[in-house]
Design a protein around this motif. Sequence first.
Motif, PDB file in Angstrom:
ATOM      1  N   GLN A 189       0.762  -1.301   0.108  1.00  0.00           N
ATOM      2  CA  GLN A 189      -0.064  -0.054  -0.006  1.00  0.00           C
ATOM      3  C   GLN A 189       0.848   1.300   0.004  1.00  0.00           C
ATOM      4  O   GLN A 189       0.576   2.187  -0.806  1.00  0.00           O
ATOM      5  N   ILE A 190       2.063   1.332   0.725  1.00  0.00           N
ATOM      6  CA  ILE A 190       2.843   2.458   0.920  1.00  0.00           C
ATOM      7  C   ILE A 190       3.469   2.476  -0.566  1.00  0.00           C
ATOM      8  O   ILE A 190       3.378   3.747  -1.154  1.00  0.00           O
ATOM      9  N   ARG A 191       4.081   1.472  -1.100  1.00  0.00           N
ATOM     10  CA  ARG A 191       4.708   1.452  -2.675  1.00  0.00           C
ATOM     11  C   ARG A 191       3.612   2.191  -3.531  1.00  0.00           C
ATOM     12  O   ARG A 191       4.190   2.920  -4.540  1.00  0.00           O
ATOM     13  N   GLN A 192       2.396   1.811  -3.403  1.00  0.00           N
ATOM     14  CA  GLN A 192       1.425   2.127  -4.520  1.00  0.00           C
ATOM     15  C   GLN A 192       0.907   3.443  -4.193  1.00  0.00           C
ATOM     16  O   GLN A 192      -0.162   3.877  -5.024  1.00  0.00           O
ATOM     17  N   GLY A 193       1.125   4.054  -2.948  1.00  0.00           N
ATOM     18  CA  GLY A 193       0.259   5.004  -2.850  1.00  0.00           C
ATOM     19  C   GLY A 193      -1.149   5.061  -2.407  1.00  0.00           C
ATOM     20  O   GLY A 193      -1.770   6.059  -2.428  1.00  0.00           O
ATOM     21  N   ARG A 194      -1.464   3.987  -1.877  1.00  0.00           N
ATOM     22  CA  ARG A 194      -2.813   3.721  -1.418  1.00  0.00           C
ATOM     23  C   ARG A 194      -2.911   4.073   0.076  1.00  0.00           C
ATOM     24  O   ARG A 194      -3.236   2.943   0.924  1.00  0.00           O
ATOM     25  N   TRP A 195      -2.715   5.074   0.472  1.00  0.00           N
ATOM     26  CA  TRP A 195      -2.633   5.502   1.719  1.00  0.00           C
ATOM     27  C   TRP A 195      -3.883   5.626   2.458  1.00  0.00           C
ATOM     28  O   TRP A 195      -4.096   5.285   3.791  1.00  0.00           O
ATOM     29  N   HIS A 196      -5.050   5.858   2.002  1.00  0.00           N
ATOM     30  CA  HIS A 196      -6.406   5.895   2.466  1.00  0.00           C
ATOM     31  C   HIS A 196      -6.627   4.481   3.015  1.00  0.00           C
ATOM     32  O   HIS A 196      -7.131   4.149   4.135  1.00  0.00           O
ATOM     33  N   GLU A 197      -6.393   3.518   2.271  1.00  0.00           N
ATOM     34  CA  GLU A 197      -6.604   2.011   2.521  1.00  0.00           C
ATOM     35  C   GLU A 197      -5.716   1.371   3.554  1.00  0.00           C
ATOM     36  O   GLU A 197      -6.181   0.856   4.426  1.00  0.00           O
ATOM     37  N   TYR A 198      -4.394   1.971   3.489  1.00  0.00           N
ATOM     38  CA  TYR A 198      -3.423   1.703   4.453  1.00  0.00           C
ATOM     39  C   TYR A 198      -3.650   2.142   5.820  1.00  0.00           C
ATOM     40  O   TYR A 198      -3.998   1.578   6.797  1.00  0.00           O
ATOM     41  N   HIS A 199      -4.554   3.538   6.024  1.00  0.00           N
ATOM     42  CA  HIS A 199      -5.108   3.930   7.070  1.00  0.00           C
ATOM     43  C   HIS A 199      -6.155   3.144   7.543  1.00  0.00           C
ATOM     44  O   HIS A 199      -6.136   2.772   8.977  1.00  0.00           O
ATOM     45  N   GLU A 200      -6.976   2.841   6.771  1.00  0.00           N
ATOM     46  CA  GLU A 200      -8.216   1.927   7.237  1.00  0.00           C
ATOM     47  C   GLU A 200      -7.988   1.001   7.956  1.00  0.00           C
ATOM     48  O   GLU A 200      -8.356   0.204   8.730  1.00  0.00           O
ATOM     49  N   ALA A 201      -7.023   0.078   7.247  1.00  0.00           N
ATOM     50  CA  ALA A 201      -6.359  -1.249   7.536  1.00  0.00           C
ATOM     51  C   ALA A 201      -5.711  -1.209   8.905  1.00  0.00           C
ATOM     52  O   ALA A 201      -5.916  -1.991   9.778  1.00  0.00           O
ATOM     53  N   LEU A 207      -1.230   7.888   8.638  1.00  0.00           N
ATOM     54  CA  LEU A 207      -1.426   9.442   8.748  1.00  0.00           C
ATOM     55  C   LEU A 207      -0.586  10.291   8.162  1.00  0.00           C
ATOM     56  O   LEU A 207      -0.676  11.252   7.503  1.00  0.00           O
ATOM     57  N   GLY A 208       0.829   9.935   8.393  1.00  0.00           N
ATOM     58  CA  GLY A 208       1.925  10.976   7.867  1.00  0.00           C
ATOM     59  C   GLY A 208       1.801  10.712   6.502  1.00  0.00           C
ATOM     60  O   GLY A 208       1.979  12.017   5.727  1.00  0.00           O
ATOM     61  N   TRP A 209       1.423   9.647   5.777  1.00  0.00           N
ATOM     62  CA  TRP A 209       1.198   9.448   4.311  1.00  0.00           C
ATOM     63  C   TRP A 209       0.354  10.258   3.919  1.00  0.00           C
ATOM     64  O   TRP A 209       0.366  10.709   2.794  1.00  0.00           O
ATOM     65  N   GLN A 210      -0.768  10.683   4.618  1.00  0.00           N
ATOM     66  CA  GLN A 210      -1.929  11.328   4.094  1.00  0.00           C
ATOM     67  C   GLN A 210      -1.822  12.679   4.422  1.00  0.00           C
ATOM     68  O   GLN A 210      -2.742  13.649   4.175  1.00  0.00           O
TER      69      GLN A 210
END
Length: 910
Positions: A676-688, A716-719
Amino acid sequence: MDFRLLGPVGLFDGDTRIHLGRDAELPKVHCVLAALLLAQARPVTGTFLDNALWGAEARNPETRRGYIGDLRLALRRYGFTLPRQGQGGVYRLDVPPERVDVHRFRSATEAARQLIARGDWAAALAELDRGLDEWHGSAGALAGVPGDWAAGIRRQLDRERREAAVRRTEARLRCGLVGPARSDAERLVAENPDDERAVRLEMHAAYLDGDYGTAVEAYERLAQRLAPAPATRALADRIRVRDPLLGTPGGDGHDTAVPHQLPAVTAHFAGRTREMARLSELADPTGPRPPVLLVYGTAGVGKSTLAIHWARTVVAGYPDGQLHADLLGRRRRRPRRRKPAEVLRGFLGALGVPPDRLPAGEDELAGLFRSLAAGRRLLIVLENPADDEQVRALLPGADSCLTVVTSRTRLNGLAVAPGGAALTLELLDDGAARDLLAARLGRRRLDGEPPAVVAELIRLCAGLPLALAIVAAQAVERPDLPLAGLVAQLREQGRRLDVIATGDGSTDPRATFAWSYHRLPARAARLFRLLSRHPGPDFTVAAAASLIGEPDPPLAELAAAHLVSSPAPGRFTVHALLRAYAAEVDDDEPAATIRLFDHYLHTAAAADRTLGPYSHVADHEPPVPGVVVIPPADDAAATAWLRAEALNLAAVAERALRLGLPRYAVQLPRMSANYQIRQGRWHEYHEAQLIALAGAQRMGDTGDVADALIELARALGWQGRADEALRQAERAVPLVADPARAYRLRTLLAWLLGLLDRVPEALASAERALAAARDSAEPRAVAVALNEVGWWNAVLGRHEPALESCALALKQFERLGDRSGIAAASDSLGLIHHRARRFEAALEQYERARALYEELPDVYEHAATLDRIGNTLSAMGCPTEATDSWRRALALFNDLQHPAGAAVSQKLST
């Protein structure tokens, strides 16, 4: 008093400019003021102001702060405040838009654009006059402000001014003001002889003024320099023959075909009178018409039928054409999702773009489509999108157009977009259901049935159009069988789905599906029942095999019975309402749930190990018997699996939490994090990570809670929510005892402090991370921490210690064969060399990092490195190469929808 940017910059009292600083520094103070005003009360970082002031030249934060101080003191005298936000050198100037000329200009031109879309040219002309009156002098916007940033803004605003002037000329022509329109057009052509819109306006105005010769001459002058567009040639031909129908004012001809792609209206449409009226109300051209209408509802509720039927009733309001596309293509002949590029090529071809003029990339196709749609009135119907992203590229971006999207699931990104409106289709009431049955069976036959029988049939079908249509089809096939016989069959099933919740809030009766289920062979029936355990939207053969605990799951039998469908090769799905029915007939077989969850857990673990062989995440319990785990062969396969299973992994973690199986809720989000970090899927990362934290707290393991807080803070930092991220990370501090966790936490804290411009504290935290890494005796942790220490030294301008630390990190990563680490250390070395003005060495390191990030792939870091390569090339005096690198970075940032793209876009505009 008001602020002006459209001419000399400053605060004005009438026509008197207020002095805002020392004379020698005034142009730079005006640059800062312009940047703050253009931000429209949004926070502006000191780094952005430095770029505006000095570009790629050496920056001086102290000098910038001096300009800020001068401006703050001057504005305070007149009631304006310029506070610093937080500790990171972030500023915000809160000025009402109506006090700034550029915002008044843009407000007027936007109002004119909307009025033009509605055909109210007289009102639009008044708005355009109002907007253009905001300009002062002939020097252009930001007059007197130096620097590349100001030059780029000046060019942009001057383009907007010319666009408004062209629109005003057209408005005057359409309002019958031929003389003024002709004068305007001649001036516009004199300024830019190759502007075909202006030339067409000049030709048309001269023609309407009775000066046919001048109209033809204007065309011939253009044709001597370039090949005129078809619209310009067509206008010239009509002028030469003095076409009497050319009397309607308007010079902006459309070089397009007029497509009519809407499917035929079903002959059995009925029962949606209120919904038809509501759609017409939402799309009322006299009101604030939304650019997107979302039609929601469960499968079988008639979304597409309603959308197409309604669209055909309003085609007269969209004379420039109607476009249609089924985005998922769930029919057998198209078992794959349609890519936006494929749909765009079809749309552009329908609008008259020759195949040899179609660009290759999706972004370019979307841009061309938006350009063709601008100012036109197109009606677009999109069916069955998979998600927001699939729709976004197909939106025309013009208020004059209307897009109708039908979807089983909510498209929240579109629903919250400005102007979006939604209609949810509910089940049919008795009267509407009778109308539907009458349309399919014939009114005479329906009236011949006992009213009580018809009423019970509607009740058993719960008013769902799909269920009613299935029953009606059975009745048509058996004209000798009265409806009472079908009602009896439905009643005999014993139970009925009354109303069940689905992902989009709709319902369906179980009786419609019982017939197919009871005809299934035993193994297929068991798999159908167990599929209700699957919480995600689709599944693979391996997941189905794990559910049933047997190889070769009987999916073919379910597909033949239309109880599963295949939205893409190798993937299967069960309609939400069928899933609800399956849940009601499901046996108590808890081992199936564990097998399914183990399938996802252990396959995700294998994928995570492939992408990050040094990951600290592990699950030491083996899968239970019957679980199918197919480890991905390489990085590409691991990335593809995690991408395809993203929604399933999130759903399994959430379901596991509800079922009291927190181990899966904790582990699955961690195994997805690297991807998720590599692909920029930060909202999904946060929810998970929220689910992982809840699971860890339920398990009561302090280490797990600490890990979950660390990952949540990182998400949160990535967002861009650094303050909130720091608070979460600090919650983990008292929970961390072992060196490995301490290293991870301190590395994270360094990053978050850096995001908040607290760089000395970031360096101190990185040094503590290095000490913890050495205590942990993990070679990779030491290398990562060394690189972090070097990076923050570089940010502080301490080049020699930064170089030493990052060089040691690179050697360690190379010994480990860690490509991700090698890329990170190389990128750090590139930054160090750049800041030391060793540009050739910087490029060499950056290019090594870029190639590795592209190979991994790590989309965000790839984009960030391309951005830095552009900075270095620009500093070397290679503007063409720098622009190319920035464009590639911007494309990746835009794919991620990351705000870093704004800064790159700014560089390209200067």
